[in-house]
Design a protein around this motif. Structure first.
Motif, mmCIF file in Angstrom:
data_model
loop_
_atom_site.group_PDB
_atom_site.id
_atom_site.type_symbol
_atom_site.label_atom_id
_atom_site.label_comp_id
_atom_site.label_asym_id
_atom_site.label_seq_id
_atom_site.Cartn_x
_atom_site.Cartn_y
_atom_site.Cartn_z
ATOM 1 N N ILE A 14 0.868 -1.184 0.000
ATOM 2 C CA ILE A 14 0.000 0.000 0.000
ATOM 3 C C ILE A 14 0.900 1.226 0.000
ATOM 4 O O ILE A 14 2.116 1.129 0.162
ATOM 5 C CB ILE A 14 -0.966 0.035 1.203
ATOM 6 C CG1 ILE A 14 -0.185 -0.003 2.527
ATOM 7 C CG2 ILE A 14 -1.972 -1.093 1.127
ATOM 8 C CD1 ILE A 14 -1.057 0.247 3.749
ATOM 9 N N GLY A 15 0.296 2.408 -0.164
ATOM 10 C CA GLY A 15 1.071 3.622 -0.279
ATOM 11 C C GLY A 15 1.226 4.390 1.017
ATOM 12 O O GLY A 15 0.707 4.023 2.081
ATOM 13 N N HIS A 16 1.936 5.478 0.915
ATOM 14 C CA HIS A 16 2.153 6.470 1.976
ATOM 15 C C HIS A 16 0.808 7.001 2.475
ATOM 16 O O HIS A 16 -0.148 7.152 1.714
ATOM 17 C CB HIS A 16 2.989 7.586 1.352
ATOM 18 C CG HIS A 16 3.264 8.777 2.175
ATOM 19 N ND1 HIS A 16 3.872 8.728 3.413
ATOM 20 C CD2 HIS A 16 3.055 10.106 1.918
ATOM 21 C CE1 HIS A 16 4.034 9.957 3.871
ATOM 22 N NE2 HIS A 16 3.534 10.810 2.998
ATOM 23 N N ARG A 17 0.726 7.242 3.781
ATOM 24 C CA ARG A 17 -0.465 7.813 4.426
ATOM 25 C C ARG A 17 -1.695 6.905 4.332
ATOM 26 O O ARG A 17 -2.821 7.362 4.509
ATOM 27 C CB ARG A 17 -0.792 9.202 3.849
ATOM 28 C CG ARG A 17 0.256 10.260 4.173
ATOM 29 C CD ARG A 17 -0.113 11.619 3.595
ATOM 30 N NE ARG A 17 0.820 12.653 4.027
ATOM 31 C CZ ARG A 17 0.663 13.415 5.096
ATOM 32 N NH1 ARG A 17 -0.409 13.265 5.858
ATOM 33 N NH2 ARG A 17 1.555 14.341 5.412
ATOM 34 N N GLN A 18 -1.484 5.612 4.089
ATOM 35 C CA GLN A 18 -2.586 4.665 4.063
ATOM 36 C C GLN A 18 -2.661 3.920 5.403
ATOM 37 O O GLN A 18 -1.840 4.114 6.293
ATOM 38 C CB GLN A 18 -2.416 3.687 2.895
ATOM 39 C CG GLN A 18 -2.366 4.368 1.542
ATOM 40 C CD GLN A 18 -3.612 5.158 1.232
ATOM 41 O OE1 GLN A 18 -4.731 4.683 1.420
ATOM 42 N NE2 GLN A 18 -3.437 6.399 0.775
ATOM 43 N N HIS A 19 -3.667 3.031 5.526
ATOM 44 C CA HIS A 19 -3.921 2.316 6.775
ATOM 45 C C HIS A 19 -3.561 0.832 6.643
ATOM 46 O O HIS A 19 -3.870 0.201 5.625
ATOM 47 C CB HIS A 19 -5.392 2.440 7.180
ATOM 48 C CG HIS A 19 -5.767 3.816 7.632
ATOM 49 N ND1 HIS A 19 -5.949 4.858 6.763
ATOM 50 C CD2 HIS A 19 -5.976 4.327 8.885
ATOM 51 C CE1 HIS A 19 -6.268 5.946 7.435
ATOM 52 N NE2 HIS A 19 -6.284 5.656 8.722
ATOM 53 N N PRO B 271 -4.072 -0.239 17.231
ATOM 54 C CA PRO B 271 -4.941 0.576 16.385
ATOM 55 C C PRO B 271 -4.904 2.046 16.806
ATOM 56 O O PRO B 271 -4.948 2.373 17.991
ATOM 57 C CB PRO B 271 -6.316 -0.048 16.617
ATOM 58 C CG PRO B 271 -6.026 -1.482 16.919
ATOM 59 C CD PRO B 271 -4.767 -1.445 17.738
ATOM 60 N N GLY B 272 -4.785 2.916 15.808
ATOM 61 C CA GLY B 272 -4.675 4.346 16.051
ATOM 62 C C GLY B 272 -3.253 4.859 16.068
ATOM 63 O O GLY B 272 -3.032 6.071 15.924
#
Length: 257
Positions: free
Chosen positions: A89-94, A235-236
């Motif tokens: 997945i990419g940058h700034r993803q979850h 999480p978080g």
């Protein structure tokens, strides 16, 4: 140069790193000339699409201090495994943390991007086959670890568990990939620091080693392992993996039922 792949206003773009509000790399200059701050973009893995499935090779225990941290003996030859593309997945993803997991940790890694077809490459020529670099965060779920011979399918191959980016950095802009500082922060607190100089098997060795028995193609990835200093991520939590000259990869942990 630092290259990106992003989505803006519903359309995919390529672009390059750009200064914004006096901060380097805080924005992307899109292929249509617009300059857009990082937080307004949806980030994709920065690698160009390949005409064939991308091979992703990853190293386990490639830093002696991390092997000691996990109470394993440092390997005498590369401990490698293959990852699926759905992990990326990419940058700034979850990244999803499975329900019930007791220990899931980041791994800040220098990722080598192969630039041209490599077969039977000699160590002295290996750097000629590197197209560039990016940052990888190769999350591991230690609940599933059995031993170092069978560690990695559920530990390392879960969807969303390998953020990469933000940038693909041309090899010419990284004169010595074996002397780069690595740092990870969790919610702003530094939890991991190291240097690529401490790898057991360095980038030229790995390209020579893998190309002895398999063909490496343009766009293939080699994830080179992580130093010690891993902690459980809940999480978080916001995890930032940063490598000197390459960039700072931001990722947030998300719970999953």
């Amino acid at each position: 140069m630092k290259h990106a792949r992003v989505i803006f206003e519903g359309r995919e773009h390529t672009g390059t790193a750009h200064e914004f509000n006096g901060q380097a790399d805080a924005a992307v200059r899109l292929d249509d000339g617009r300059v857009v701050p990082q937080e307004q973009l949806v980030w994709l893995p920065p690698l160009a699409p390949t005409p064939r499935p991308r091979t992703i090779l990853a190293l386990g225990l490639n830093y002696a201090d991390h092997a000691k941290e996990l109470e394993f003996k440092a390997p005498e030859e590369p401990l490698a495994f293959v990852k699926g593309q759905s992990t990326l997945i990419g940058h700034r993803q979850h990244t999803h943390r499975p329900a019930g997991v007791q220990f899931m940790h980041y791994e800040c890694e220098l990722a080598i991007v192969i630039g041209k077809t490599a077969k039977h490459v000699k160590r002295g020529d290996a750097c000629d086959f590197i197209g560039g670099y990016t940052v990888a965060n190769d999350y591991a779920i230690r609940d599933y670890l059995e031993n170092w011979y069978r560690p990695n399918l559920r530990v390392k191959n879960r969807d969303t568990c390998t953020p990469i980016g933000p940038w693909f950095v041309d090899a010419a802009d990284v004169p010595d990939p074996m002397a780069l500082a690595l740092k990870t922060t969790v919610n702003g607190t530094v939890t991991q620091q190291g240097s690529t100089r401490d790898m057991i098997f360095d980038a030229p060795f790995l390209i020579e080693y893998f190309s002895r028995f398999m063909t490496l193609s343009p766009g293939d990835l080699i994830l080179t392992g992580t130093p010690d200093g891993v902690v459980d991520c809940k999480p978080g939590d916001v995890v930032v993996c940063e490598i000197e000259r390459i960039g700072a990869l931001v990722n947030t942990i998300q719970g999953k039922a």
